[in-house]
Scaffold this motif. Structure first.
Motif, PDB file in Angstrom:
ATOM      1  N   TYR A 271       5.783  -4.770  20.952  1.00 39.99           N
ATOM      2  CA  TYR A 271       6.944  -4.276  20.207  1.00 39.99           C
ATOM      3  C   TYR A 271       6.905  -2.751  20.074  1.00 39.99           C
ATOM      4  CZ  TYR A 271      10.596  -3.999  16.689  1.00 39.99           C
ATOM      5  OH  TYR A 271      11.757  -3.703  16.005  1.00 39.99           O
ATOM      6  N   MET A 272       5.708  -2.212  19.817  1.00 44.31           N
ATOM      7  CA  MET A 272       5.576  -0.759  19.684  1.00 44.31           C
ATOM      8  C   MET A 272       5.866  -0.054  21.017  1.00 44.31           C
ATOM      9  SD  MET A 272       2.572  -0.067  16.899  1.00 44.31           S
ATOM     10  CE  MET A 272       1.430  -1.401  17.078  1.00 44.31           C
ATOM     11  N   ARG A 273       5.463  -0.702  22.118  1.00 47.72           N
ATOM     12  CA  ARG A 273       5.784  -0.113  23.430  1.00 47.72           C
ATOM     13  C   ARG A 273       7.296  -0.135  23.650  1.00 47.72           C
ATOM     14  NH1 ARG A 273       1.431  -3.084  25.214  1.00 47.72           N
ATOM     15  NH2 ARG A 273       2.742  -4.656  26.195  1.00 47.72           N
ATOM     16  N   TRP A 274       7.912  -1.251  23.327  1.00 49.80           N
ATOM     17  CA  TRP A 274       9.369  -1.376  23.522  1.00 49.80           C
ATOM     18  C   TRP A 274      10.151  -0.336  22.731  1.00 49.80           C
ATOM     19  CZ3 TRP A 274      10.575  -7.352  22.849  1.00 49.80           C
ATOM     20  CH2 TRP A 274      10.075  -8.046  23.967  1.00 49.80           C
ATOM     21  N   THR A 275       9.781  -0.183  21.442  1.00 50.04           N
ATOM     22  CA  THR A 275      10.564   0.691  20.564  1.00 50.04           C
ATOM     23  C   THR A 275      10.142   2.150  20.651  1.00 50.04           C
ATOM     24  OG1 THR A 275       9.040   0.390  18.718  1.00 50.04           O
ATOM     25  CG2 THR A 275      10.893  -1.159  18.846  1.00 50.04           C
ATOM     26  N   GLY A 276       8.894   2.386  21.100  1.00 47.74           N
ATOM     27  CA  GLY A 276       8.377   3.749  21.118  1.00 47.74           C
ATOM     28  C   GLY A 276       8.057   4.260  19.724  1.00 47.74           C
ATOM     29  N   LYS A 277       7.930   3.349  18.778  1.00 48.18           N
ATOM     30  CA  LYS A 277       7.614   3.735  17.391  1.00 48.18           C
ATOM     31  C   LYS A 277       6.465   2.884  16.899  1.00 48.18           C
ATOM     32  CE  LYS A 277      12.406   4.653  16.142  1.00 48.18           C
ATOM     33  NZ  LYS A 277      13.586   3.991  15.595  1.00 48.18           N
ATOM     34  N   ARG A 278       5.769   3.390  15.883  1.00 49.33           N
ATOM     35  CA  ARG A 278       4.721   2.552  15.332  1.00 49.33           C
ATOM     36  C   ARG A 278       5.336   1.525  14.383  1.00 49.33           C
ATOM     37  NH1 ARG A 278       2.827   3.235  10.384  1.00 49.33           N
ATOM     38  NH2 ARG A 278       0.945   2.096  10.857  1.00 49.33           N
TER      39      ARG A 278
END
Ligand SMILES: [Zn+2]
Ligand SMILES: [Zn+2]
Length: 236
Positions: A63-70
């Motif tokens: 999910y963090m890779r997808w959104t680019g956010k922590r």
């Protein structure tokens, strides 16, 4: 269960959602996720077009890779909207088709009881529906705001039950987090005796904030216990 309130101040990462397929991307407990997704998608009268640009995962790292956010380690669910990127005419011409679409990204914590999985899906889809209608709401107070009222209405569960469930799941998430990052170091103030439990050692001298707001070597914290170090080694 909140969307990220402010842009990440740490590293600037770019969102990397998975490629758009003919069906929504769903990674996790497929049968359960698909069932509740369809159930609440219909209840919220969301369109097929929006379903095609949805990706849902139960894997925090993904999910963090997808959104680019922590992702907040305490989050039980999360919705993230990725707008169509601002590209020049030239970039648009050479970009793959799915780069020119907006995306809906959802995370659902896997280690929850069945009812919590259901209501978390409903909750995140309320955020998604708000976004599609151009009216994204922020939480004023989880479990007590207008989103909580909508969640109760759509799931048919009393709002008090949903609050209790959220509380229970948050406690169990906290326990998991603690077990993974146990308190290994206890520091103590030589002035007031206040203890500071830590999962890691301080990398520099730190003084007691209760005794002095600014750094004061008189109240420099001393390491008084290193619990956990030995148990970690013997737990093979
Ligand atoms: Zn939320
Ligand atoms: Zn102190």
């Amino acid at each position: 269960m909140a969307t990220t309130r402010r842009p990440s101040r740490s590293r600037t990462l770019f969102p990397a959602p998975p490629p758009v397929q003919e069906a929504p991307v769903i990674h996790g407990d497929l049968a359960v996720l698909e069932h509740w997704l369809k159930h609440y998608w219909d209840k919220l009268q969301l369109s097929q077009a929006e379903l095609n640009v949805l990706a849902l995962t139960q894997d925090r790292q993904e999910y963090m890779r997808w959104t680019g956010k922590r992702l907040n380690t305490m989050a039980l669910g999360c919705y993230c909207y990725i707008p169509v990127p601002a590209l020049s005419a030239r970039q648009r011409a050479s970009a793959p088709a799915d780069v020119l679409l907006h995306r809906h990204l959802i995370f659902i914590e896997p280690a929850m009881q069945a009812k919590s999985i259901e209501v978390t899906i409903a909750h995140e889809l309320i955020h998604l529906a708000d976004r599609v209608q151009g009216n994204p709401r922020r939480h004023r107070h989880h479990g007590y705001d207008s989103i909580a009222i909508d969640e109760a209405a759509i799931t048919g569960y009393p709002v008090e039950d949903l609050r209790a469930l959220l509380h229970e799941e948050s406690l169990s998430r906290e326990r998991v987090r603690r077990a993974r990052r146990p308190i290994r170091y206890v520091y103590q103030c030589p002035g007031c005796g206040k203890q500071y439990p830590r999962t890691r050692r301080y990398s520099q001298a730190v003084s007691c904030s209760s005794c002095d707001k600014v750094y004061n070597p008189r109240y420099c914290l001393a390491l008084v216990s290193t619990n956990g170090t030995d148990t970690a080694q013997s737990s093979t």
